[in-house]
Design an enzyme around this catalytic site. Structure first.
Site, PDB file in Angstrom:
ATOM      1  N   ARG A   1       0.974  -5.559  29.076  1.00  0.00           N
ATOM      2  CA  ARG A   1       0.665  -7.002  28.482  1.00  0.00           C
ATOM      3  C   ARG A   1       1.972  -7.604  28.776  1.00  0.00           C
ATOM      4  O   ARG A   1       1.931  -8.944  29.210  1.00  0.00           O
ATOM      5  CB  ARG A   1       0.424  -6.970  26.926  1.00  0.00           C
ATOM      6  CG  ARG A   1      -1.044  -6.715  26.817  1.00  0.00           C
ATOM      7  CD  ARG A   1      -1.014  -6.533  25.319  1.00  0.00           C
ATOM      8  NE  ARG A   1      -2.680  -6.292  25.146  1.00  0.00           N
ATOM      9  CZ  ARG A   1      -3.050  -6.160  23.923  1.00  0.00           C
ATOM     10  NH1 ARG A   1      -2.395  -6.321  22.703  1.00  0.00           N
ATOM     11  NH2 ARG A   1      -4.429  -5.787  23.572  1.00  0.00           N
TER      12      ARG A   1
ATOM     13  N   HIS B   1       0.588 -12.111  24.224  1.00  0.00           N
ATOM     14  CA  HIS B   1      -0.685 -11.472  24.928  1.00  0.00           C
ATOM     15  C   HIS B   1      -0.928 -12.235  26.044  1.00  0.00           C
ATOM     16  O   HIS B   1      -0.702 -13.644  26.019  1.00  0.00           O
ATOM     17  CB  HIS B   1      -1.995 -11.616  23.891  1.00  0.00           C
ATOM     18  CG  HIS B   1      -3.057 -10.919  24.172  1.00  0.00           C
ATOM     19  ND1 HIS B   1      -3.633 -11.187  25.329  1.00  0.00           N
ATOM     20  CD2 HIS B   1      -3.549  -9.788  23.804  1.00  0.00           C
ATOM     21  CE1 HIS B   1      -4.787 -10.349  25.422  1.00  0.00           C
ATOM     22  NE2 HIS B   1      -4.914  -9.434  24.561  1.00  0.00           N
TER      23      HIS B   1
ATOM     24  N   GLN C   1       5.317  -9.674  21.321  1.00  0.00           N
ATOM     25  CA  GLN C   1       4.361  -9.521  22.431  1.00  0.00           C
ATOM     26  C   GLN C   1       3.555 -10.987  22.451  1.00  0.00           C
ATOM     27  O   GLN C   1       3.106 -11.222  21.423  1.00  0.00           O
ATOM     28  CB  GLN C   1       3.210  -8.372  22.123  1.00  0.00           C
ATOM     29  CG  GLN C   1       2.428  -8.323  23.273  1.00  0.00           C
ATOM     30  CD  GLN C   1       1.587  -6.929  23.232  1.00  0.00           C
ATOM     31  OE1 GLN C   1       0.483  -6.645  22.168  1.00  0.00           O
ATOM     32  NE2 GLN C   1       1.832  -5.886  23.623  1.00  0.00           N
TER      33      GLN C   1
ATOM     34  N   HIS D   1       1.182 -12.787  19.895  1.00  0.00           N
ATOM     35  CA  HIS D   1       0.078 -12.028  19.333  1.00  0.00           C
ATOM     36  C   HIS D   1       0.690 -10.994  18.561  1.00  0.00           C
ATOM     37  O   HIS D   1       0.057 -10.656  17.504  1.00  0.00           O
ATOM     38  CB  HIS D   1      -0.340 -11.376  20.670  1.00  0.00           C
ATOM     39  CG  HIS D   1      -1.678 -10.527  20.194  1.00  0.00           C
ATOM     40  ND1 HIS D   1      -2.644 -10.889  19.663  1.00  0.00           N
ATOM     41  CD2 HIS D   1      -1.841  -9.301  20.566  1.00  0.00           C
ATOM     42  CE1 HIS D   1      -3.643 -10.199  19.740  1.00  0.00           C
ATOM     43  NE2 HIS D   1      -3.157  -8.875  20.067  1.00  0.00           N
TER      44      HIS D   1
ATOM     45  N   GLU E   1      -8.542  -8.416  26.075  1.00  0.00           N
ATOM     46  CA  GLU E   1      -8.029  -7.507  27.097  1.00  0.00           C
ATOM     47  C   GLU E   1      -9.340  -6.913  27.623  1.00  0.00           C
ATOM     48  O   GLU E   1      -9.316  -6.642  28.904  1.00  0.00           O
ATOM     49  CB  GLU E   1      -6.993  -6.602  26.887  1.00  0.00           C
ATOM     50  CG  GLU E   1      -6.283  -6.009  28.055  1.00  0.00           C
ATOM     51  CD  GLU E   1      -5.239  -5.265  27.603  1.00  0.00           C
ATOM     52  OE1 GLU E   1      -4.447  -5.670  26.520  1.00  0.00           O
ATOM     53  OE2 GLU E   1      -4.713  -4.142  28.202  1.00  0.00           O
TER      54      GLU E   1
ATOM     55  N   LEU F   1      -7.265 -15.616  20.877  1.00  0.00           N
ATOM     56  CA  LEU F   1      -7.322 -14.500  21.899  1.00  0.00           C
ATOM     57  C   LEU F   1      -8.662 -14.379  22.692  1.00  0.00           C
ATOM     58  O   LEU F   1      -9.668 -14.763  22.184  1.00  0.00           O
ATOM     59  CB  LEU F   1      -7.172 -13.361  21.086  1.00  0.00           C
ATOM     60  CG  LEU F   1      -6.762 -12.072  21.711  1.00  0.00           C
ATOM     61  CD1 LEU F   1      -5.154 -12.204  22.112  1.00  0.00           C
ATOM     62  CD2 LEU F   1      -6.795 -10.703  20.840  1.00  0.00           C
TER      63      LEU F   1
ATOM     64  N   PHE G   1      -8.375   0.119  29.339  1.00  0.00           N
ATOM     65  CA  PHE G   1      -7.437  -1.003  28.865  1.00  0.00           C
ATOM     66  C   PHE G   1      -5.995  -0.594  29.593  1.00  0.00           C
ATOM     67  O   PHE G   1      -5.821   0.117  30.117  1.00  0.00           O
ATOM     68  CB  PHE G   1      -7.412  -0.978  27.289  1.00  0.00           C
ATOM     69  CG  PHE G   1      -7.578  -1.803  26.419  1.00  0.00           C
ATOM     70  CD1 PHE G   1      -8.861  -2.516  26.661  1.00  0.00           C
ATOM     71  CD2 PHE G   1      -6.978  -2.626  25.434  1.00  0.00           C
ATOM     72  CE1 PHE G   1      -9.309  -3.494  25.895  1.00  0.00           C
ATOM     73  CE2 PHE G   1      -7.223  -3.691  24.814  1.00  0.00           C
ATOM     74  CZ  PHE G   1      -8.316  -4.098  25.018  1.00  0.00           C
TER      75      PHE G   1
ATOM     76  N   ARG H   1       3.819  -2.958  23.169  1.00  0.00           N
ATOM     77  CA  ARG H   1       2.610  -2.057  22.929  1.00  0.00           C
ATOM     78  C   ARG H   1       1.662  -2.286  23.595  1.00  0.00           C
ATOM     79  O   ARG H   1       1.129  -3.161  24.290  1.00  0.00           O
ATOM     80  CB  ARG H   1       2.118  -2.855  21.519  1.00  0.00           C
ATOM     81  CG  ARG H   1       0.916  -2.332  20.885  1.00  0.00           C
ATOM     82  CD  ARG H   1       0.491  -2.490  19.539  1.00  0.00           C
ATOM     83  NE  ARG H   1      -0.097  -3.877  19.448  1.00  0.00           N
ATOM     84  CZ  ARG H   1      -1.294  -4.432  19.716  1.00  0.00           C
ATOM     85  NH1 ARG H   1      -2.126  -3.389  20.307  1.00  0.00           N
ATOM     86  NH2 ARG H   1      -1.749  -5.673  20.017  1.00  0.00           N
TER      87      ARG H   1
END
Lengths: 609, 248
Positions: A309, A236, A234, A385, A253, A250, A121, A420
């Protein structure tokens, strides 16, 4: 006097996503009486939407992983504004919390050795995310739900909390209403854990559902607790952009984790062009090395799509702005290109492989956009997000600056700093949900009882009922909400500039006046118009805090990008921003110096640079 | 933009009727979008339960033109537009208001099923040793998003109202996931037979047809449970042994 039902507990948990359920389970295990109040039905909270996985240094897939690497990855991702104590505890405790879920019935995907499988990730040096296909959040929330219902917790489903109660300087419970009948309730409690999630509904394009209106942050703010890092929202990088009605939903990822590449309209893999300094040593030099990383070659570096991100979102934004976007204003995310390549076991990858690795993405695109992701590229663009900021808490106990008030999960601030890492949210929920529950139970046991103040209850109820009294002649609450969302999206979005944000503050002030006049027809029984009226104040509070902090921080760092201050400023790296309520009800934002990092941790950060 | 007609059932458990709304819709919109549009522009108090809008939470179950569906995953362009689109609440549970029903029975009933009861972990750190092949069936059942559409179409609940004697397909899937879990040690067969009414299911497979997660509810969950029950309680040899006190 309006009638209400009174409930008495030691610990009240508000929210039943991963953090709330974990907190309730822990508090209950400590032997105190626990209530858990949630805005939706059990198991429907936004945790269910999490797809990719939960980060924990189990070292099942790559034995070089350990808590120290996870800690330094988290700090680097957060651009060192994180509460380092939380980052340390998180990295150390996540493995035990994940394995505990397995003990409670979660069924993670497995390695060949029969252990919990982990995937790559963004921002994580090694494959670290325990997962179940691309529906990890569902697995977590169902496991906690099915375990939690047998632990003697009193659940109150579909109840919205409208105000916290206080007794002297400490929190004493909350007031709310149930949606089904519109009855009011007061939960008297010696300690309260806020686990209400985020604020996504303050923006137009968001992956969040109707629930995420900043309730917990605003409730805490109104009783005088500090909020922190609210400027860090954030975006995304990959939300759906078409059809219009699903804009913002969404796209995990995990697609990039499995090798998905980002292309502009010229077919160029643009992420290779812009690698930030902090990650120079960790990114693949070409497409082939990136692919080797994806299939587990320990000597290869990650493809640039797996950068953090904030960075990926900005790169996509740039491509679109400079005219290289896809037809519907995004870029292309292509997973189909991996077909024909060899997987980790040397087998040729086919459509079926992609479908099995990313089942819910496959169905989501098939059903909502008529697109077969195993054959053609998806169109994606940034979507609101997650908020890194939230209620300021003590790293160990998760208690806020108001005694007896605890917070965990997205509603709390600290772990993620300025940005994050994907996968650190689910692990955040279980690590700090547990801690919040534990310390709230201790607090409840150690401190004396609280008393109920009827005036507080009645004044909260009066405020909530006002829109119904205005009835259909009041302004339409949905319109006020849409206007706020447009303001935040256009003026306090991914790319920020002082003049626009100053305008946003003025708009918010006007919207506040309008919100004071909203009304809804109908009665108290399951009336969404009324609910929207009640939620507006919370949305406006978090929106104002986000805008004020974003103006105050005159630099670009992590999720905050300022066009007028495009560089990172070392001086600003020494402070968090705290939002507090003045005695006259106005909002104050001030700098708070970071606590100096412990020497051993500082050494780690240097070592793993 | 084109114009569509929605015919939405509005009312509560005592009475109600269909209301017609005309609204403009965009390309790609789903039924839930149209309902929200009506709510925002014409009927702010129209009650509808929803959350994720991506088919992951299972909140927005309803009957669209008579078919049990998730409203968030039903695209308008899959429905005929020459007639109004009818939207009604699901029918196996009491109506609260408009499209919202009281599904709390499902949550109460789940409590009567023995929870996961693990054996000792295989690794000292707490992990079980389980192979991917051995958990695939369990994972299929754990895909369930608790939308309760299967409960809604099960005639035992919908038409015969056997809510006291039968837990319905959703909770049979839940039971099957536990029974098939390689690390679970509890035995739920007796209660499945006696209290939970597994025998009521007569395999019409309506539940499988409506499952938005494409779980093969009947074939992969209910039939295996029924087989285990038959094997345990109706095998003539085992019955004799039980009578003789050799078996429990």
């Amino acid at each position: 006097m309006t009638d209400y039902q009174l409930h008495e507990h030691d610990v009240l948990v508000i929210g039943a996503g991963g953090a709330g359920l974990r907190a309730a389970i822990e508090a209950s295990a400590m032997g105190v009486k626990v209530a858990c109040v949630c805005k939706s039905l059990l198991g429907k909270a936004h945790t269910v939407m999490a797809e990719g996985g939960m980060a924990a240094a189990l070292a099942n897939v790559d034995d070089r992983d350990n808590w120290m690497v996870h800690f330094t990855d988290t700090m680097r991702g957060g651009q060192y504004l994180n509460n380092w104590r939380m980052a340390e505890l998180h990295a150390k405790e996540a493995p035990a919390r994940v394995r505990e879920l397995e003990q409670w019935g979660a069924v993670f995907d497995r390695t060949k050795q029969g252990r919990i499988l982990q995937r790559n990730f963004g921002g994580h040096r090694y494959p670290r995310l325990a997962h179940v296909g691309d529906r990890t959040g569902l697995e977590m929330i169902r496991t906690l739900q099915d375990h939690g219902i047998h632990r003697g917790i009193d659940f109150f489903m579909e109840c919205t909390t409208i105000e916290l109660l206080t007794d002297g300087g400490r929190v004493a419970g909350a007031v709310g209403y149930d949606r089904e009948r519109g009855q009011f309730h007061a939960w008297l409690a010696r300690a309260v854990v806020i686990a209400t999630g985020g604020v996504g509904k303050a923006f137009k394009i968001t992956s969040n559902s109707w629930e995420y209106t900043g309730d917990g942050q605003s409730l805490a703010y109104r009783v005088g607790a500090d909020l922190m890092d609210m400027e860090f929202v954030q975006f995304h990088p990959t939300g759906m952009v078409w059809p219009p009605s699903v804009r913002g939903i969404l796209v995990t990822e995990g697609v990039r984790g499995e090798g998905g590449r980002l292309l502009n309209n010229a077919g160029k893999r643009f992420m290779f062009d812009d690698i930030p300094d902090l990650y120079k040593n960790q990114v693949a030099k070409d497409v082939e090395e990136g692919w080797r990383y994806v299939i587990g070659d320990k000597n290869a570096n990650r493809p640039p799509e797996l950068l953090t991100r904030d960075h990926v979102a900005r790169c996509i934004n740039r491509e679109v702005k400079e005219g290289r976007g896809s037809p519907h204003g995004g870029v292309f995310l292509d997973i189909a290109w991996i077909k024909g390549r060899q997987d980790a076991n040397g087998k040729a990858i086919d459509s079926h492989y992609i479908e099995r690795k990313l089942p819910s993405m496959y169905h989501q695109f098939k059903q909502l956009a008529d697109i077969d992701i195993t054959a053609v590229a998806m169109e994606v663009g940034p979507t609101t997000h997650y908020i890194m900021g939230g209620i300021k808490v003590d790293g160990d106990s998760q208690m806020s600056t108001t005694p007896g008030l605890f917070a965990a999960g997205e509603a709390a601030a600290g772990l993620h700093g300025a940005n994050r890492l994907g996968g650190n949210s689910l692990s955040d929920l279980i690590v700090f949900g547990k801690r919040a529950g534990e310390y709230a139970a201790k607090f409840a046991r150690d401190k004396g009882a609280v008393t109920l103040d009827q005036n507080q209850v009645q004044s909260a109820i009066r405020k909530a009922l006002a829109p119904l009294e205005r009835g259909a002649s009041g302004e339409n609450p949905y319109q006020v909400m849409y206007d706020l969302q447009a303001t935040m999206q256009d003026l306090v979005g991914i790319v920020r500039v002082e003049s626009e944000m100053a305008r946003a503050i003025e708009e918010i002030a006007k919207l506040r006046k309008r919100a004071a006049g909203v009304g809804s027809g109908g009665d108290r029984t399951y009336n969404p118009g009324w609910h929207t009226c009640v939620d507006l104040e919370n949305l406006l509070t978090v929106a104002e805090s986000i805008a004020r902090c974003a103006i105050e921080r005159k630099e670009s760092r992590g999720a905050q990008f300022r066009e007028d201050y495009p560089a990172k400023d070392a001086e600003w790296g020494k402070y968090n921003l705290v939002t507090r309520r003045n005695a006259d009800g106005s909002m104050k934002v001030e700098k708070a110096a970071l606590t100096p990092m412990r020497d051993d941790l500082k050494k780690l950060v240097e070592e793993y640079k | 933009m084109n114009s569509i007609q929605l015919r939405i059932w509005r009312g509560d458990d005592s009475s109600g009727q269909y209301h017609d709304y005309k609204t403009e819709v965009d390309d790609g919109m789903v039924v839930l979008d149209a309902v929200h549009k009506v709510q925002a522009e014409q009927a702010p108090d129209l009650a509808v339960r929803w959350n994720c809008k991506a088919g992951k939470c299972g909140s927005c179950s309803a009957e669209v033109n008579g078919m049990p569906r998730l409203m968030c995953m039903t695209r308008l362009n899959t429905l005929p537009t020459d007639a109004p689109i009818t939207i009604e609440p699901i029918r196996a549970f009491p109506r609260v208001r408009d499209l919202v029903t009281d599904v709390s029975w499902n949550f109460r009933k789940k409590l009567t099923i023995k929870p996961f009861t693990p054996r000792k972990p295989d690794f000292p750190d707490g992990e079980f040793k389980m192979q991917q092949e051995d958990i695939e069936r369990v994972q299929e059942h754990r895909k369930c998003i608790e939308c309760f559409l299967c409960q809604n179409v099960c005639h035992v609940l919908r038409d015969h109202h056997k809510h006291d004697e039968f837990i319905g397909p959703r909770l049979l899937v839940y039971s099957a996931a536990l029974e098939l879990h390689p690390a679970d040690t509890a035995d739920r067969l007796k209660s499945l037979k006696d209290e939970h009414g597994a025998g009521y299911c007569n395999i019409t497979k309506c539940c499988t047809v409506v499952c938005p997660e494409h779980i093969k509810i009947t074939d992969n969950a209910i039939i295996p449970l029924k087989e285990r029950i038959v094997d345990e309680y109706y095998d003539p040899l085992k019955v004799v042994l039980r009578v003789l006190g050799v078996r429990r």
